[in-house]
Design a protein around this motif. Structure first.
Motif, short mmCIF file in Angstrom:
data_model
loop_
_atom_site.label_atom_id
_atom_site.label_comp_id
_atom_site.label_asym_id
_atom_site.label_seq_id
_atom_site.Cartn_x
_atom_site.Cartn_y
_atom_site.Cartn_z
N TYR A 102 -2.85 94.14 95.01
CA TYR A 102 -1.48 94.32 95.50
C TYR A 102 -1.44 94.03 97.00
O TYR A 102 -2.45 94.12 97.70
N TYR A 119 6.14 96.55 97.55
CA TYR A 119 4.98 95.86 96.98
C TYR A 119 5.36 94.40 96.82
O TYR A 119 5.98 94.00 95.84
N SER A 165 2.17 92.73 93.24
CA SER A 165 1.64 93.84 92.45
C SER A 165 1.50 93.38 91.01
O SER A 165 1.93 92.29 90.63
#
Length: 240
Positions: A68, A80, A83
């Motif tokens: 990530y 994120y 991810s």
């Protein structure tokens, strides 16, 4: 009205498509950084955090690939950017991408900080002392102990059967000989977690052999007393 609604849906689909394309490009680019970090750190997994004026970026990698990439802005919620779950919201991705170049620059500065790290390191090392003489003497002693253990095994085989164990206490420590036929399976000193003077595995440490070798004669003497007590026609064994 229906046509207007369909136009809105098409426009949102286009945003999502462009978001996914951008996220895929970022994943590929961040994956290059992940591989470089894995090479630099010498491990299959890890993570690094890079600071920028806009916030901090944390890259976690495993097996040389990005797991990530998280952006924590100075204000607002974390995003994120890359991810294994759902892609980021378009607006959050756009805000993060405004700082992405600064993240890459921070990474580059991190790598540059290692420049010259090994310039003063010498590769001239002392000669390594050989253990050949020591191990040759160890092996000579162990071969003699095995010969004696096999001789004892032969006598025990003749008297007590195909296989079994003989044990006694020498200097307060248990010594145990296991035989199988005319051969010693092992000679162990000190119980189940003890030192194997004779075994199918590797030799004992030289220091342990030196500590125990003087008691081998006492072990053989105890065996001979055991044989004498049996009042059987068994040969005695000596250890010089």
């Amino acid at each position: 009205m229906t046509d207007e609604l369909e136009a809105d849906v098409d426009r949102l689909d286009d945003v999502a498509r462009r978001r996914d394309e951008l996220a895929a490009r970022v994943r590929e680019h961040a994956g290059e950084i992940a591989r470089e970090l894995a090479i630099l750190q010498g491990g299959d997994y890890g993570q690094e955090t890079f600071e920028t004026d806009g916030g901090s970026w944390t890259l976690k990698y495993e097996a040389g690939d990005v797991q990530y990439l998280r952006f924590d802005p100075r204000s607002g919620s974390e995003t994120y950017v890359v991810s294994s779950k759902q892609p980021p919201e378009p607006a959050a991705l756009e805000a993060a991408m405004a700082d992405y170049d600064a993240f890459v620059a921070s990474y580059n500065e991190y790598v540059d900080s290692f420049e010259g790290l090994f310039d003063d390191v010498s590769t001239e090392f002392p000669d390594v002392t050989s253990t050949a003489t020591l191990t040759a003497e160890r092996d000579r002693i162990l071969e003699r102990i095995r010969d004696v253990a096999d001789a004892m095994a032969g006598e025990l085989h003749r008297y007590d059967g195909e296989y079994g164990t003989y044990s006694t206490t020498i200097s307060g420590t248990r010594w145990e000989l296991k035989w199988d036929g005319d051969a010693a399976s092992y000679l162990r000193v000190g119980g189940s977690d003890g030192i194997y003077l004779v075994s199918q595995y590797g030799p004992p440490p030289a220091s342990e052999l030196r500590r125990l070798v003087d008691d081998v004669g006492a072990f053989v003497a105890a065996f001979n007393e055991y044989v004498d007590d049996l009042e059987a026609d068994l040969s005695t064994v000596s250890f010089d």
